[in-house]
Design a protein around this motif. Structure first.
Motif, PDB file in Angstrom:
ATOM      1  N   PRO A 250     -37.163  29.224  -5.381  1.00 37.18           N
ATOM      2  CA  PRO A 250     -36.796  30.312  -4.471  1.00 37.18           C
ATOM      3  C   PRO A 250     -35.540  31.030  -4.931  1.00 37.18           C
ATOM      4  O   PRO A 250     -34.770  30.524  -5.758  1.00 37.18           O
ATOM      5  CB  PRO A 250     -36.560  29.587  -3.144  1.00 37.18           C
ATOM      6  N   GLY A 251     -35.325  32.227  -4.379  1.00 40.88           N
ATOM      7  CA  GLY A 251     -34.103  32.977  -4.643  1.00 40.88           C
ATOM      8  C   GLY A 251     -33.159  32.893  -3.459  1.00 40.88           C
ATOM      9  O   GLY A 251     -33.548  32.506  -2.349  1.00 40.88           O
ATOM     10  N   TRP A 252     -31.891  33.286  -3.686  1.00 39.90           N
ATOM     11  CA  TRP A 252     -30.863  33.108  -2.668  1.00 39.90           C
ATOM     12  C   TRP A 252     -29.898  34.289  -2.657  1.00 39.90           C
ATOM     13  O   TRP A 252     -29.612  34.882  -3.699  1.00 39.90           O
ATOM     14  CB  TRP A 252     -30.068  31.820  -2.918  1.00 39.90           C
ATOM     15  N   ALA A 253     -29.405  34.607  -1.470  1.00 39.55           N
ATOM     16  CA  ALA A 253     -28.249  35.490  -1.331  1.00 39.55           C
ATOM     17  C   ALA A 253     -27.020  34.610  -1.214  1.00 39.55           C
ATOM     18  O   ALA A 253     -27.009  33.625  -0.459  1.00 39.55           O
ATOM     19  CB  ALA A 253     -28.390  36.375  -0.096  1.00 39.55           C
ATOM     20  N   ASP A 261     -14.461  32.050  -2.380  1.00 39.85           N
ATOM     21  CA  ASP A 261     -15.137  30.781  -2.101  1.00 39.85           C
ATOM     22  C   ASP A 261     -16.490  31.042  -1.435  1.00 39.85           C
ATOM     23  O   ASP A 261     -16.629  31.976  -0.631  1.00 39.85           O
ATOM     24  CB  ASP A 261     -14.279  29.911  -1.181  1.00 39.85           C
ATOM     25  N   ILE A 262     -17.464  30.207  -1.758  1.00 36.94           N
ATOM     26  CA  ILE A 262     -18.807  30.384  -1.209  1.00 36.94           C
ATOM     27  C   ILE A 262     -18.845  29.946   0.251  1.00 36.94           C
ATOM     28  O   ILE A 262     -18.425  28.834   0.595  1.00 36.94           O
ATOM     29  CB  ILE A 262     -19.835  29.591  -2.032  1.00 36.94           C
ATOM     30  N   ILE A 263     -19.332  30.828   1.109  1.00 35.98           N
ATOM     31  CA  ILE A 263     -19.546  30.503   2.523  1.00 35.98           C
ATOM     32  C   ILE A 263     -20.878  29.794   2.695  1.00 35.98           C
ATOM     33  O   ILE A 263     -20.983  28.804   3.424  1.00 35.98           O
ATOM     34  CB  ILE A 263     -19.501  31.783   3.380  1.00 35.98           C
ATOM     35  N   GLY A 264     -21.905  30.308   2.024  1.00 35.40           N
ATOM     36  CA  GLY A 264     -23.218  29.696   2.123  1.00 35.40           C
ATOM     37  C   GLY A 264     -24.259  30.480   1.356  1.00 35.40           C
ATOM     38  O   GLY A 264     -24.005  31.590   0.860  1.00 35.40           O
ATOM     39  N   TYR A 265     -25.453  29.878   1.219  1.00 34.11           N
ATOM     40  CA  TYR A 265     -26.595  30.509   0.561  1.00 34.11           C
ATOM     41  C   TYR A 265     -27.692  30.743   1.608  1.00 34.11           C
ATOM     42  O   TYR A 265     -27.997  29.846   2.403  1.00 34.11           O
ATOM     43  CB  TYR A 265     -27.167  29.602  -0.532  1.00 34.11           C
ATOM     44  N   ARG A 266     -28.292  31.910   1.579  1.00 38.00           N
ATOM     45  CA  ARG A 266     -29.441  32.184   2.444  1.00 38.00           C
ATOM     46  C   ARG A 266     -30.646  32.482   1.574  1.00 38.00           C
ATOM     47  O   ARG A 266     -30.587  33.322   0.657  1.00 38.00           O
ATOM     48  CB  ARG A 266     -29.168  33.386   3.351  1.00 38.00           C
ATOM     49  N   ARG A 267     -31.750  31.789   1.849  1.00 36.84           N
ATOM     50  CA  ARG A 267     -32.966  31.957   1.047  1.00 36.84           C
ATOM     51  C   ARG A 267     -33.490  33.384   1.169  1.00 36.84           C
ATOM     52  O   ARG A 267     -33.515  33.960   2.268  1.00 36.84           O
ATOM     53  CB  ARG A 267     -34.035  30.982   1.522  1.00 36.84           C
ATOM     54  N   GLU A 302     -34.279  40.686  -0.625  1.00 34.47           N
ATOM     55  CA  GLU A 302     -33.811  40.795   0.762  1.00 34.47           C
ATOM     56  C   GLU A 302     -33.625  39.406   1.350  1.00 34.47           C
ATOM     57  O   GLU A 302     -34.440  38.511   1.134  1.00 34.47           O
ATOM     58  CB  GLU A 302     -34.808  41.583   1.610  1.00 34.47           C
ATOM     59  N   ALA A 303     -32.536  39.249   2.102  1.00 33.53           N
ATOM     60  CA  ALA A 303     -32.277  38.011   2.833  1.00 33.53           C
ATOM     61  C   ALA A 303     -31.775  38.376   4.222  1.00 33.53           C
ATOM     62  O   ALA A 303     -31.089  39.390   4.400  1.00 33.53           O
ATOM     63  CB  ALA A 303     -31.258  37.142   2.107  1.00 33.53           C
ATOM     64  N   ALA A 323     -33.406  32.595  -8.889  1.00 30.91           N
ATOM     65  CA  ALA A 323     -34.238  31.383  -8.885  1.00 30.91           C
ATOM     66  C   ALA A 323     -33.350  30.156  -8.999  1.00 30.91           C
ATOM     67  O   ALA A 323     -32.589  30.026  -9.963  1.00 30.91           O
ATOM     68  CB  ALA A 323     -35.248  31.412 -10.033  1.00 30.91           C
ATOM     69  N   ALA A 324     -33.443  29.276  -8.005  1.00 31.04           N
ATOM     70  CA  ALA A 324     -32.692  28.013  -8.040  1.00 31.04           C
ATOM     71  C   ALA A 324     -33.240  27.078  -6.975  1.00 31.04           C
ATOM     72  O   ALA A 324     -33.562  27.510  -5.864  1.00 31.04           O
ATOM     73  CB  ALA A 324     -31.201  28.253  -7.806  1.00 31.04           C
ATOM     74  N   GLN A 325     -33.329  25.808  -7.286  1.00 26.63           N
ATOM     75  CA  GLN A 325     -33.829  24.811  -6.353  1.00 26.63           C
ATOM     76  C   GLN A 325     -32.670  24.186  -5.566  1.00 26.63           C
ATOM     77  O   GLN A 325     -31.576  23.992  -6.099  1.00 26.63           O
ATOM     78  CB  GLN A 325     -34.585  23.704  -7.094  1.00 26.63           C
TER      79      GLN A 325
END
Length: 371
Positions: A250-253, A261-267, A302-303, A323-325
């Motif tokens: 899947p891809g991520w925003a 700093d990273i807050i989070g990833y959304r698929r 789009e996320a 693309a990242a698992q």
């Protein structure tokens, strides 16, 4: 000096009554004359709570802190109470405007209402005031059940709605303490041409070529469809090289704060090769985009965050991982992940944003990535 003949145990009312009935009652008459205009002219702050009580506006004081405004407009609001005009006036006190949408007559809760706000709320602290003022302004039978702006998905009604455009359980939104549900959404768009460094990080970089006519033997990229433009063929080849990876993961925003700093990833909910078209399911900058099966040179990503993702934090930038698992122990189907929860992968299409995450807002980020 006026002699008081009332007994010592007399109350204040008894004393005032004596003064009023005496021949020398001019001081009391002067005081009454001055009281006639005290409600309208030069109202001292100490008098305001009593005027609010006198006008029957006490129930509005938790939501309208400026008592001068409340006293000036409250009597008219009382006369309009129970009408849409009262709702409009009340919301204006807290800086909002909205249209009222009634539940259908055939529903069990036909007296419930939606409030279609003209903008997303500034702060969650505004929501109790919006709900409270609206409920007080409604007819007694009516219920302020939901407010929305920017994101509005309705509950499924068999034979009346399309399944793909509805929710099976209830209308979109969340409750955060009151009776009403809140459903807000914001959209952020970008159009980005991938740089040489980004293409190299993705592992699909091809050296630039001159835009000269090509023959079939000049195209060195295997399954890439033949084209007479070397520039287009190069872009098609680089995008096609990513297909195996995008099909496998899947891809991520990626949302980052002001410190990086990273807050989070959304698929990503969409990641498709597209092309400009007269009509299409996607739109960036007013241009519709439709899916393109072959010879694509750009992809649409789009996320959309869920209510509460990243709550309390503010994103200063957003980028995309194509693309990242997810890494253990996180579930493969997770939609929101914290920092460090996906396999290392290059980020592309970074754009500055200002996204204050909250419990009542879904943030939608869309981008065209050009190869």
């Amino acid at each position: 000096m006026t002699t008081i003949i009332a007994p010592e145990i007399s109350t204040l009312i008894d004393l005032d009554l004596e003064q009023a009935l005496r021949p020398d009652k001019q001081p009391l008459e002067d005081a009454v004359t001055r009281l006639r205009g005290v409600k309208l002219i030069n109202q001292p702050p100490s008098l305001l709570p009593w005027l609010v009580l006198d006008y029957g506006l006490s129930e509005l004081t938790p939501y309208v802190p400026n008592l001068y405004d409340l006293i000036a407009q409250g009597p008219r609001w009382q006369r309009l109470r129970g009408t849409p005009a009262a709702v409009a006036m009340g919301l204006g006190w807290v800086g909002y405007a909205a249209a009222i949408e009634h539940f259908p007559w055939y529903r069990a809760h036909w007296n419930w209402n939606h409030l279609a706000l003209t903008r997303v709320r500034d702060s969650e602290a505004d929501l109790p005031a919006i709900e409270g003022i609206t409920q007080l302004s409604f007819p007694l039978r009516s219920v302020m059940w939901r407010g929305f702006s920017g994101y509005d998905v309705r509950a499924m009604e068999y034979s009346r709605h399309r399944w793909s455009q509805s929710r099976y359980s209830s209308h979109s939104g969340v409750r955060i303490g009151g009776q009403a549900k809140w459903s807000f959404g914001r959209r952020y768009e970008s159009d980005h041409t991938l740089t040489g460094a980004e293409l190299q990080a993705l592992g699909v970089w091809l050296a630039p070529v001159d835009d000269e006519p090509l023959t079939w033997s000049d195209v060195p990229w295997g399954d890439v469809p033949w084209t007479s433009s070397a520039i287009v063929a190069r872009s098609v080849a680089m995008l096609d090289a990513l297909h195996p990876e995008m099909e496998a993961a899947p891809g991520w925003a990626v949302f980052r704060d002001a410190a990086g700093d990273i807050i989070g990833y959304r698929r990503l909910r969409a990641r498709h090769a597209v092309a400009p078209a007269m009509t299409g399911p996607y739109r960036i900058g007013g241009t519709p985009y439709a899916l393109q099966a072959s010879q694509a040179t750009q992809i649409y990503v789009e996320a959309m965050t869920d209510f509460g993702d990243g709550n309390g934090q503010t994103a200063a930038s957003v980028a995309f991982v194509l693309a990242a698992q997810p890494l253990p122990p996180h579930k493969p189907g997770a939609l929101w992940l914290p920092a460090g929860a996906i396999a290392a992968a290059p980020e592309v299409g970074s754009q500055p944003v200002n996204i204050p995450f909250g419990r009542t807002v879904r943030e939608r980020v869309c981008a065209i990535l050009r190869f």
